[in-house]
Write a protein that holds these residues in place. Structure first.
Motif, PDB file in Angstrom:
ATOM      1  N   LYS A  62       4.080   1.607  -4.454  1.00  0.00           N
ATOM      2  CA  LYS A  62       5.120   1.102  -5.367  1.00  0.00           C
ATOM      3  C   LYS A  62       4.565   0.844  -6.766  1.00  0.00           C
ATOM      4  O   LYS A  62       5.140   1.269  -7.771  1.00  0.00           O
ATOM      5  N   THR A  63       3.445   0.136  -6.815  1.00  0.00           N
ATOM      6  CA  THR A  63       2.876  -0.211  -8.117  1.00  0.00           C
ATOM      7  C   THR A  63       2.319   1.016  -8.832  1.00  0.00           C
ATOM      8  O   THR A  63       2.603   1.247 -10.019  1.00  0.00           O
ATOM      9  N   VAL A  64       1.563   1.811  -8.127  1.00  0.00           N
ATOM     10  CA  VAL A  64       0.941   2.987  -8.751  1.00  0.00           C
ATOM     11  C   VAL A  64       2.010   3.957  -9.255  1.00  0.00           C
ATOM     12  O   VAL A  64       1.915   4.497 -10.359  1.00  0.00           O
TER      13      VAL A  64
ATOM     14  N   GLY B 124       0.800  -1.231   0.000  1.00  0.00           N
ATOM     15  CA  GLY B 124       0.000   0.000   0.000  1.00  0.00           C
ATOM     16  C   GLY B 124       0.827   1.273   0.000  1.00  0.00           C
ATOM     17  O   GLY B 124       0.276   2.368   0.017  1.00  0.00           O
TER      18      GLY B 124
END
Ligand SMILES: Nc1ncnc2c1ncn2[C@@H]1O[C@H](COP(=O)(O)OP(=O)(O)O)[C@@H](O)[C@H]1O
Ligand SMILES: [Mg+2]
Length: 343
Positions: A57-59, A54
């Motif tokens: 990292k991905t976004v 959350g």
């Protein structure tokens, strides 16, 4: 947004992001998922992005490519460049083409990336045809060779298998083959081994390293596995609740962390820093609710070093002179109290 905030010196990276802010909106919530992050990655280099689940990292990594959570409205600001172009102002069509050919993405869950209705080999061949411009016959050969290269035994047989016929480890290898089928310049591996057992994890990481050496591509490794960082990464970036806490050469950050969050993260890894870590130590508390953030440091409620000012003063990423190379840390308290040369 204009790309003018990126200096010419940063034009060499194959993927560069500057002062990125990503706000996500759902009907009930608005969240600043990424709050002013910058990073860049050059050919042959591996950048690891670490931080708990959350933390953004991905976004942060995939958002500028237009790969964003479904069902949310998104506002991206800042600058993001790849292939000499500005990703944030590019048309959806151009972005989609660049995403397919220039970026290869290995997702945590390979099933989500492979079409369950199609055999593995033809999916790879189609990518190679589309992005390498190969003839159908050449693309078929390329697909078999990609499977072999990804460590899949008996690739001719596997070519004709459906995704559900492969084990988890073999599927992740097929996912890597798919990511490589376009001959990308940047490989983004988003927690590529989380679902796999330890032996297979090690094999997948060594495969990524081998491919990178052979092809000289840039790799962004998103992970919360500090062991993977120490094996693969040249540089590491530590993200906390959408803000960069610390960023530098991996050996510096791993052996001499400065930000209290990085220190806590490393101390919670058993045996990683055996001189200082006494068993497993979790960082107490939970990440903040990103929908209701104050102006100051986002780590304040869990930080042993917090002072009253931390709640209101935004911690700027500051260049620190310590270790083998440039490093940036967003904690004025530690820099001042420990007399660490900076600025
Ligand atoms: N589908 C979604 N709906 C609403 N908010 C989301 C969604 N996906 C991500 N977010 C928000 O974005 C933040 C960053 O998510 P993400 O980049 O997936 O984190 P990480 O990859 O570090 O686990 C999350 O903490 C959450 O607040
Ligand atoms: Mg993620």
């Amino acid at each position: 947004m204009s790309d003018s905030t990126l200096s010419p010196a940063e034009a060499r990276p194959v993927y560069a992001v500057e002062s990125l802010v990503i706000d996500l909106y759902t009907p009930t919530l608005s969240v600043r998922a990424v709050d002013g992050a910058s990073f860049h990655v050059a050919p042959g280099e591996t950048l690891a992005v670490v931080g708990e689940s959350g933390s953004g990292k991905t976004v942060m990594t995939l958002g500028p490519l237009g790969l964003l959570p479904e069902g949310v409205a998104v506002d991206l600001r800042g600058a993001a460049r790849a292939d000499g172009r500005d990703l944030l102002t590019m048309s959806a069509k151009d972005l989609s083409a660049l995403r397919g050919g220039y970026f290869g993405v290995i997702f945590q869950d390979p099933i989500s990336a492979l079409n369950p209705m199609l055999k593995i080999g033809p999916q790879l061949a189609r990518q190679a045809e589309l992005y390498q411009g190969l003839s159908p016959e050449a693309a078929r050969k390329e697909a078999v060779s990609l499977l072999a290269r990804s460590g899949i035994p008996d690739p001719e047989d596997r070519f004709n298998r459906y995704p559900h016929e492969l084990s988890g480890g073999m599927l992740q290898r097929a996912m890597i083959a798919l990511a490589l089928a376009a001959r990308p310049r940047v490989l983004i591996a988003d927690e590529p081994t989380t679902a796999l057992d330890a032996t297979v994890q090690a094999q997948i990481l060594s495969l990524i390293r081998q491919i990178q050496k052979e092809d000289g591509i840039a790799v962004i490794l998103i992970t919360h596995d500090i062991g993977a960082v120490s094996v693969l990464a040249d540089r590491v970036m530590v993200l906390y609740a959408g803000q960069v806490a610390e960023e530098g050469v991996a050996v510096d950050v791993l052996t001499d962390p400065i930000h209290p969050y990085t220190r806590g993260l490393l101390a919670s890894v058993p045996d990683f820093r055996s001189e200082t870590a006494v068993g497993t130590r979790e960082i107490p508390g939970l990440p903040p609710n990103q929908a209701s953030l104050e102006a100051g440091c986002r780590f304040v409620d869990r930080c042993e070093r917090a002072r009253p000012g931390c709640r209101t003063r935004r911690p700027e990423l500051t260049a620190v002179r310590r270790g083998v190379a440039a490093r940036r840390v967003a904690c004025p308290v530690v820099l001042e109290e420990e007399g660490i040369a900076h600025g």
